[in-house]
Design a protein around this motif. Structure first.
Motif, PDB file in Angstrom:
ATOM      1  N   LEU A 553      21.933  66.411  -9.328  1.00 33.68           N
ATOM      2  CA  LEU A 553      22.139  65.368  -8.340  1.00 33.68           C
ATOM      3  C   LEU A 553      23.275  65.730  -7.376  1.00 33.68           C
ATOM      4  N   PHE A 554      24.406  66.185  -7.951  1.00 30.78           N
ATOM      5  CA  PHE A 554      25.573  66.492  -7.114  1.00 30.78           C
ATOM      6  C   PHE A 554      25.700  67.987  -6.879  1.00 30.78           C
ATOM      7  N   THR A 555      25.100  68.429  -5.785  1.00 32.13           N
ATOM      8  CA  THR A 555      25.216  69.830  -5.368  1.00 32.13           C
ATOM      9  C   THR A 555      26.218  69.892  -4.226  1.00 32.13           C
ATOM     10  N   PRO A 556      26.736  71.076  -3.871  1.00 32.51           N
ATOM     11  CA  PRO A 556      27.642  71.145  -2.724  1.00 32.51           C
ATOM     12  C   PRO A 556      27.067  70.452  -1.493  1.00 32.51           C
ATOM     13  N   ALA A 557      25.753  70.563  -1.294  1.00 28.19           N
ATOM     14  CA  ALA A 557      25.140  69.947  -0.117  1.00 28.19           C
ATOM     15  C   ALA A 557      25.243  68.428  -0.169  1.00 28.19           C
ATOM     16  N   THR A 558      24.875  67.823  -1.295  1.00 28.36           N
ATOM     17  CA  THR A 558      24.921  66.352  -1.351  1.00 28.36           C
ATOM     18  C   THR A 558      26.366  65.852  -1.313  1.00 28.36           C
ATOM     19  N   ILE A 559      27.287  66.601  -1.933  1.00 27.71           N
ATOM     20  CA  ILE A 559      28.698  66.189  -1.908  1.00 27.71           C
ATOM     21  C   ILE A 559      29.211  66.206  -0.472  1.00 27.71           C
ATOM     22  N   LEU A 560      28.918  67.283   0.237  1.00 27.32           N
ATOM     23  CA  LEU A 560      29.335  67.389   1.641  1.00 27.32           C
ATOM     24  C   LEU A 560      28.713  66.259   2.467  1.00 27.32           C
ATOM     25  N   GLY A 561      27.444  65.981   2.169  1.00 26.80           N
ATOM     26  CA  GLY A 561      26.765  64.888   2.861  1.00 26.80           C
ATOM     27  C   GLY A 561      27.463  63.557   2.634  1.00 26.80           C
ATOM     28  N   LEU A 562      27.881  63.313   1.370  1.00 24.32           N
ATOM     29  CA  LEU A 562      28.577  62.063   1.058  1.00 24.32           C
ATOM     30  C   LEU A 562      29.929  61.998   1.759  1.00 24.32           C
ATOM     31  N   ILE A 563      30.642  63.144   1.813  1.00 28.06           N
ATOM     32  CA  ILE A 563      31.941  63.168   2.510  1.00 28.06           C
ATOM     33  C   ILE A 563      31.741  62.799   3.977  1.00 28.06           C
ATOM     34  N   VAL A 564      30.759  63.421   4.615  1.00 31.88           N
ATOM     35  CA  VAL A 564      30.492  63.129   6.024  1.00 31.88           C
ATOM     36  C   VAL A 564      30.100  61.662   6.190  1.00 31.88           C
ATOM     37  N   PHE A 565      29.310  61.149   5.235  1.00 34.01           N
ATOM     38  CA  PHE A 565      28.913  59.748   5.298  1.00 34.01           C
ATOM     39  C   PHE A 565      30.142  58.837   5.300  1.00 34.01           C
ATOM     40  N   PHE A 566      31.067  59.090   4.368  1.00 36.55           N
ATOM     41  CA  PHE A 566      32.254  58.240   4.274  1.00 36.55           C
ATOM     42  C   PHE A 566      33.191  58.410   5.467  1.00 36.55           C
ATOM     43  N   MET A 567      33.169  59.587   6.096  1.00 35.15           N
ATOM     44  CA  MET A 567      34.016  59.804   7.271  1.00 35.15           C
ATOM     45  C   MET A 567      33.659  58.842   8.392  1.00 35.15           C
ATOM     46  N   VAL A 568      32.362  58.621   8.597  1.00 38.29           N
ATOM     47  CA  VAL A 568      31.905  57.886   9.771  1.00 38.29           C
ATOM     48  C   VAL A 568      31.525  56.448   9.441  1.00 38.29           C
ATOM     49  N   SER A 569      30.989  56.224   8.253  1.00 41.77           N
ATOM     50  CA  SER A 569      30.438  54.916   7.945  1.00 41.77           C
ATOM     51  C   SER A 569      31.499  53.820   7.947  1.00 41.77           C
ATOM     52  N   LEU A 570      31.115  52.660   8.489  1.00 45.50           N
ATOM     53  CA  LEU A 570      32.020  51.513   8.503  1.00 45.50           C
ATOM     54  C   LEU A 570      31.560  50.543   7.425  1.00 45.50           C
ATOM     55  N   GLN A 571      32.237  50.602   6.271  1.00 44.31           N
ATOM     56  CA  GLN A 571      31.774  49.796   5.137  1.00 44.31           C
ATOM     57  C   GLN A 571      32.681  48.619   4.859  1.00 44.31           C
ATOM     58  N   CYS A 572      33.712  48.474   5.662  1.00 49.50           N
ATOM     59  CA  CYS A 572      34.740  47.499   5.317  1.00 49.50           C
ATOM     60  C   CYS A 572      34.485  46.200   6.085  1.00 49.50           C
ATOM     61  N   THR A 573      34.086  45.143   5.368  1.00 52.22           N
ATOM     62  CA  THR A 573      33.769  43.872   6.046  1.00 52.22           C
ATOM     63  C   THR A 573      35.009  43.280   6.714  1.00 52.22           C
ATOM     64  N   ALA A 574      36.175  43.506   6.106  1.00 48.58           N
ATOM     65  CA  ALA A 574      37.406  42.978   6.706  1.00 48.58           C
ATOM     66  C   ALA A 574      37.630  43.612   8.073  1.00 48.58           C
ATOM     67  N   THR A 575      37.296  44.912   8.176  1.00 47.56           N
ATOM     68  CA  THR A 575      37.434  45.593   9.463  1.00 47.56           C
ATOM     69  C   THR A 575      36.481  44.999  10.499  1.00 47.56           C
ATOM     70  N   VAL A 576      35.246  44.683  10.058  1.00 45.00           N
ATOM     71  CA  VAL A 576      34.269  44.103  10.988  1.00 45.00           C
ATOM     72  C   VAL A 576      34.779  42.753  11.499  1.00 45.00           C
ATOM     73  N   ALA A 577      35.332  41.952  10.564  1.00 45.90           N
ATOM     74  CA  ALA A 577      35.814  40.626  10.949  1.00 45.90           C
ATOM     75  C   ALA A 577      36.962  40.733  11.954  1.00 45.90           C
ATOM     76  N   ILE A 578      37.888  41.646  11.683  1.00 43.82           N
ATOM     77  CA  ILE A 578      39.048  41.773  12.576  1.00 43.82           C
ATOM     78  C   ILE A 578      38.606  42.416  13.907  1.00 43.82           C
ATOM     79  N   ALA A 579      37.610  43.294  13.840  1.00 39.86           N
ATOM     80  CA  ALA A 579      37.097  43.911  15.070  1.00 39.86           C
ATOM     81  C   ALA A 579      36.470  42.852  15.964  1.00 39.86           C
ATOM     82  N   ARG A 580      35.744  41.908  15.347  1.00 39.98           N
ATOM     83  CA  ARG A 580      35.158  40.818  16.122  1.00 39.98           C
ATOM     84  C   ARG A 580      36.249  40.003  16.815  1.00 39.98           C
ATOM     85  N   LYS A 581      37.319  39.733  16.088  1.00 43.05           N
ATOM     86  CA  LYS A 581      38.418  38.942  16.632  1.00 43.05           C
ATOM     87  C   LYS A 581      39.093  39.689  17.790  1.00 43.05           C
TER      88      LYS A 581
END
Lengths: 611, 79
Positions: A553-581
C-alpha cells in the motif's frame, strides 16, 4: 444595560505609544473587541481617574490624518463619531480625546492634532517617547507646546509610568469642562493645506524645542537593510523564529496532551458507560483538547512576532521581502501574515488586514493555507518516516525539502491565480510605504500580555468551530456501531476516487478524518492499521497491502503522492470559516477550498501515476 | 547644486530637498501623510536586497518606498 461612563479615545500616529499608554491606564483589565463589521481590533478598557469616577478608554489603530486612505483609517475615524457603538457611553462622540504624540518625531504629528482641534473635539495630548536611550532628554518643552497649541499637554514616560498621575488629573479636569459637539468631518485639507500645516507644525516645534535630538552614531539599518547583509540577517532571524515556535512549544504541547489523556479516561470512569459519557469524554473533551494542544504554539508565535514587532524588525523584513513577493502579485506587507501561516492559518488570515492593496490582500489570503502549518508536521513526520525509516539525516533533508518545495509550489499556484484569475485591471501605482520605527529593546511583560490576549481571542474564534466538528466526527465514527460506523461506509463509497492515488478506502477514512484536523490523519492510521498496538504502527504500515492482495500500500510513489496532497489540500474547516470572514464571501472561501482539494488530488494522482 | 530623481540619491552624506512629486493624487496624498512634501530635506539610508524598496531619512523618521515611486519624486541636491 451597563452603566454609562465617559469615553476617552486614544488617537495618534501608528507606533506613537497609544497601546502602551492604554495598558498603563487600564492595568490588566483590558480586552480586545471585534468592532462589528470592521476588520480592525479596538482595545477597550476602563480606567479609574479618581476615587469616584471611572472612564472607558478606547485604543484605536493608528492614523496619519483625518482623510482616510485605507480600511483601518476609515474604521478609526468611525470611532470619532460613533464611540457609543463601542462602549456604553452617553454621547455619540468621545467625551475626551487624548492625542498621543511621539516626541521623537513630533513635527509630522501636529497636523493631525490641528485637524481634530479645528473640528471642535474636546482635546488634550500626552507627549511620549521623550526619553531616548534611557536618558531623559526632554526634547520639547510641554508648557510652551501647550501654550502654542492651546490645549493641555502632559509629558509622560511610558516605561517608568512617569507622569501618569498628572495625566489622569488633567483628564479629570478636562472631562469636567462642558464642551460643544464637534463638527462633521468634511473635506478638511487639500494638498496646499498639508504643506502649510507642516510648515506651521515645524515652527511650533522649533519654538518649543529644548534640546537637539541626539545623533545616533551606530545604525543597525545600515546592515539589516544592506543589499547583501540584509538578506543574510533575514535568513538567520527567520530560522531563529521557527526554532522558537516549533521547539519551545513542544514540552507545553506534550504536557497538555498528557493532561487530556489523563482527564478523558477519568471522566469516562465517573460518567460510566453510555452515549452521554462517550459524547462528553471523546466528542467534547477530545475536541477541546485538540484545540488546546495548539495553544502553546499559538501563544509562542504571537510572542515571537510581538518580540519582532516591538524590536522594529518586522518592518525591515517586509522591506527586504517586498521585491520577491511583488513578483507574484503580493506585497511586502504580506510577509507577516505568511510568516504566521507557518504556525496556523487562522491568526495569519487576521494579520492580512494590514495589507493596503485589495488584490495583494486577497492573494495573500489565498496563499496562507498553502504554507506548512503546524498541523501538517505530524503528517509529514509519519510519511517521511515511512519513506526513510530511522535514517535521521535523510529524514531531516526530506523535511527541509518539504518546507522549501511547499513555498515554491505555493508561489507558483499564487502566481498562476494572480495572472489568470485575478488579473491586474489597469496599471495602478504599487502601494508600499512603510515607516521604519526606531529600534527598541522589547519589553517582555508587554509582549507576553498582548500575546496572551491574542491567544484568548484565537480560542474564542476557533474553539466553537473545532469543538462542534469534533462532535460530528465522533457521532459519525460511533454510530450505528463502532465496527460499522457511518464513516466506514463513507470510506467504501470514496474508495474508487482514491484508487488513482494508489491508496485504499482505509487510508481514505484517515484522509476524511483529517478534515477535522490534519494531524488526525496520523492517529486514524494508527487506529485502523494496528488496532491499538502503537508500537507496531510502522511495521504494520510498511507491510500493509491492499485488502485481499499482496500489493504494497505504502510505496515511495503513494507516500510522495500523499505528501503533495497534504501540501496543497485545504482540510481545515476553521481556516475556511476565517477565510470567509476575511474575504467577506462564502463563494470565494468555498471556491478556494474546493479548488485546493481538487488541485491537491490532481497533483497527487499525477505524482503517483507518473512515478 | 543639481536636480535629480529621488531614486538616484544612493549615497550617504549627501543631502537633498524634495522639489516635486510627479504622481497621481491618491499616491501623493498617501506620501504627504508620511512627510513627503516639497521643501523637505531628505537623505539616503539603505537599498534593500533584490532591488527592493529604498529607505530614506526625512523629518526625524525613516521611510521605505518602492523604486518606481522614488523615480517619480524630484529632488535638488544640497552642497
Amino acid at each position: 444595560m451597563p452603566k454609562s461612563r465617559p469615553a476617552v479615545l486614544l488617537i495618534g500616529h501608528p507606533n506613537s505609544g497609544k497601546t502602551s499608554l492604554f495598558n498603563i491606564l487600564t492595568h490588566s483589565r483590558h480586552k480586545t473587541v471585534n468592532y462589528p463589521g470592521s476588520t480592525i481590533d479596538y482595545g477597550i478598557g476602563t480606567c479609574k481617574l479618581s476615587f469616584e469616577s471611572d472612564v472607558f478608554v478606547v485604543d484605536t489603530p493608528g492614523i496619519r490624518s483625518l482623510l482616510p486612505k485605507t480600511l483601518d483609517e476609515e474604521v478609526t475615524l468611525k470611532s470619532l463619531y460613533h464611540v457609543d457603538d463601542l462602549v456604553a457611553s452617553s454621547s455619540q462622540t468621545p467625551d475626551l480625546i487624548v492625542v498621543v504624540l511621539d516626541g521623537g518625531r513630533l513635527s509630522l504629528q501636529l497636523p493631525l492634532l490641528k485637524q481634530l482641534k479645528d473640528l471642535g473635539f474636546p482635546l488634550m495630548a500626552c507627549l511620549s517617547k521623550q526619553d531616548l536611550e534611557g536618558k531623559s532628554h526632554a526634547l520639547f518643552d510641554a508648557s510652551i507646546l501647550s501654550e502654542k497649541l492651546g490645549i493641555p499637554i502632559v509629558p509622560v514616560s511610558m516605561p517608568k509610568s512617569k507622569g501618569i498621575s498628572a495625566l489622569k488629573r488633567v483628564m479629570s479636569a478636562q472631562l469636567a469642562r462642558p464642551h460643544l459637539s464637534p463638527k462633521e468631518n468634511r473635506q478638511l485639507a487639500n494638498f496646499k493645506d498639508m504643506m502649510a500645516a507642516l510648515q506651521w507644525s515645524e515652527e511650533i516645534c522649533k519654538a518649543s524645542m529644548r534640546s537637539e535630538k541626539p545623533k545616533i552614531g551606530f545604525d543597525l539599518d545600515l546592515y539589516l537593510l544592506h543589499p547583501f547583509w540584509g538578506a543574510v540577517g533575514f535568513f538567520f532571524i527567520m530560522t531563529g523564529l521557527f526554532w522558537l515556535i516549533f521547539a519551545a512549544a513542544k514540552p507545553f504541547m506534550n504536557g497538555i496532551q498528557s493532561l487530556f489523556s489523563t482527564i478523558i479516561p477519568w471522566v469516562h470512569m465517573i460518567l460510566g458507560a453510555g452515549w452521554f459519557s462517550q459524547l462528553v469524554s471523546d466528542g467534547i473533551l477530545g475536541g477541546i483538547g485538540s484545540v488546546l494542544i495548539f495553544v502553546p504554539q499559538i501563544f509562542l508565535l504571537f510572542f515571537a512576532l510581538g518580540l519582532l514587532e516591538s524590536s522594529g524588525y518586522l518592518a525591515r523584513g517586509a522591506v527586504i521581502i517586498d521585491r520577491p513577493l511583488s513578483a507574484i502579485g503580493l506585497n511586502g506587507k504580506s510577509f507577516v501574515p505568511l510568516l504566521s501561516g507557518c504556525a496556523c492559518a487562522i491568526p495569519a488570515m487576521m494579520a492580512a488586514r494590514t495589507i493596503p492593496e485589495k488584490r495583494a490582500r486577497l492573494l495573500t489570503l489565498l496563499m496562507i493555507p498553502l504554507m506548512t502549518c503546524s498541523a501538517r508536521l505530524p503528517v509529514y513526520g509519519l510519511l517521511v518516516f515511512l519513506l526513510f525509516g530511522q535514517d535521521s539525516f535523510k529524514s531531516g533533508l526530506a523535511m527541509t525539502g518539504i518546507y522549501i518545495s511547499s513555498v515554491v509550489l505555493a508561489s507558483v499556484i499564487i502566481g498562476v491565480i494572480g495572472k489568470f484569475f485575478m488579473p491586474q485591471k489597469n496599471h495602478v501605482h504599487s502601494s508600499f510605504q512603510i515607516e521604519l520605527p526606531p529600534w527598541h529593546l522589547p519589553r517582555i511583560s508587554n509582549v507576553a500580555l498582548s500575546a496572551f490576549h491574542q491567544t484568548i481571542g484565537f480560542c474564542k474564534n476557533a474553539g466553537p468551530i473545532i469543538m462542534g466538528l469534533g462532535v460530528c466526527i465522533w457521532a459519525l465514527s460511533t454510530y450505528p456501531s463502532p465496527d460499522h460506523a457511518y464513516i466506514f461506509t463513507l470510506g467504501h463509497w470514496i474508495e474508487p476516487i482514491l484508487k488513482p492515488m494508489g491508496v485504499d478506502g482505509r487510508v481514505g477514512i484517515a484522509l476524511l478524518l483529517a478534515f477535522a484536523a490534519r494531524e488526525v490523519f496520523v492517529s486514524s492510521l494508527v487506529l485502523i492499521f494496528s488496532a491499538g498496538h502503537p508500537g507496531e504502527l510502522l511495521l504494520s504500515l510498511k507491510t500493509a497491502t491492499f485488502l485481499g492482495t499482496t500489493t504494497l500500500l505504502f510505496t515511495p510513489a503513494t507516500i510522495l503522492g500523499l505528501i503533495v496532497f497534504f501540501m496543497v489540500s485545504l482540510q481545515c474547516t476553521a481556516t475556511v470559516a476565517i477565510a470567509r470572514k476575511e474575504m467577506g464571501s462564502w463563494r470565494m472561501a468555498l471556491g478556494m477550498t474546493a479548488g485546493y482539494i481538487l488541485l491537491a488530488y490532481g497533483l497527487a494522482v499525477v505524482v503517483v501515476q507518473g512515478f | 547644486m543639481g536636480t535629480a530623481l529621488l531614486s538616484e540619491l544612493t549615497t550617504h552624506n549627501q543631502d537633498a530637498v524634495i522639489t516635486e512629486l510627479e504622481l497621481e493624487d491618491s499616491v501623493k496624498e498617501c506620501l504627504f501623510d508620511y512627510g513627503f512634501v516639497p521643501g523637505t530635506p531628505i537623505s539616503f539610508l539603505a537599498k534593500a536586497p533584490f532591488g527592493g524598496p529604498i529607505s530614506f531619512r526625512l523629518r526625524d523618521s525613516k521611510i521605505a518606498i518602492r523604486h518606481d515611486i522614488a523615480a517619480k519624486i524630484h529632488i535638488q541636491f544640497l552642497s
